[in-house]
Enzyme design. Sequence first.
Site, mmCIF file in Angstrom:
data_model
loop_
_atom_site.group_PDB
_atom_site.id
_atom_site.type_symbol
_atom_site.label_atom_id
_atom_site.label_comp_id
_atom_site.label_asym_id
_atom_site.label_seq_id
_atom_site.Cartn_x
_atom_site.Cartn_y
_atom_site.Cartn_z
ATOM 1 N N ASP A 170 0.808 -1.222 0.000
ATOM 2 C CA ASP A 170 0.000 0.000 0.000
ATOM 3 C C ASP A 170 0.844 1.276 0.000
ATOM 4 O OD1 ASP A 170 -2.533 1.339 0.088
ATOM 5 O OD2 ASP A 170 -2.282 1.682 2.234
ATOM 6 N N SER B 96 -6.710 5.202 0.228
ATOM 7 C CA SER B 96 -7.038 3.897 -0.339
ATOM 8 C C SER B 96 -8.511 3.600 -0.104
ATOM 9 C CB SER B 96 -6.183 2.808 0.319
ATOM 10 O OG SER B 96 -4.802 3.084 0.154
ATOM 11 N N GLN C 283 -5.703 -1.876 -6.702
ATOM 12 C CA GLN C 283 -6.301 -0.964 -5.724
ATOM 13 C C GLN C 283 -6.963 0.204 -6.444
ATOM 14 O OE1 GLN C 283 -4.434 2.263 -2.826
ATOM 15 N NE2 GLN C 283 -4.247 0.241 -1.903
#
Length: 293
Positions: A210, A235, A285
């Site tokens: 991430d 995110s 993502q």
Amino acid sequence: MDATLQYLLGLLDLEPIERDIFRGDSHRSVVPRVFGGQVAAQALVAACRTVPEDRLAHSLHSYFLRPGDPGAPIVYTVDRIRDGRSFSTRRVVAVQHGQPIFHLSASLQTVEDGLEHQEPMPEVPDPETLPTADELLPRYADRFVDPAVVELLLDARRAIDLRYVNEPPFATAGVRREPRSQVWFRVNGKLDGEHDNPVSHLCLATYVSDMTLLDSVLLAHGRGGWTVGDIVGASLDHAMWFHRPFRADEWLLYDTDSPTAQGGRGLARGRIFTRDGRLAVSVIQEGLMRVPR
């Protein structure tokens, strides 16, 4: 083992409270919320704690529901959805202050042989030829909205040796580039003893996944990100597929690109390769990408 890596491993060593209920601490973040990679990695740890050791995660799908409070512990509750002959399915909910902040579904499988093929690894410079975070970040301190961000970024990455193949978004803000970002990474130390197990390596890669994934979206629009104040980002969801064994304490190439951005959101795809060219992990993502007004 580096002390910061020991600290990170401590974050991932969740405290069991009850059957299928765990508690984890949080690390100080560069933004006033829990780092998404941390909560995803901790949730995966919780899921893995409820299956036999011979079943490893092969995929996860997750949603970030609310900003986490880095000053409070996180409670993870695991639902044992299914246990079959080869596969187990787990649902994990992360809760703070009585509200869910994160939801993860994971599928775990006993190791077996099957068909084999993969995309080739891109050609990139060796990681040893690239600048470390300590060498790179201070060069651009004057571009950040707050110079203190440099120290926070360095602190957040002391456990991870992360090296950009090309210049990061904050270095070239205002210049549109190909929507592709590449970094080499590994944890800052050798995993041994109780920490040297497949689950630790999977969860550490989840933590790092991430960190730079949305960089490719920023590059396509010449944006430097929240660090230079030209994007409000977060995110939204995160999915990973674990294909082949790897070690998080050996160099891994994280190759990411962005096929589209629209509606205040950007989509990024990632591939994680071992240094010898094996495709180990795939990542996708979608992130919030709002231009400040």
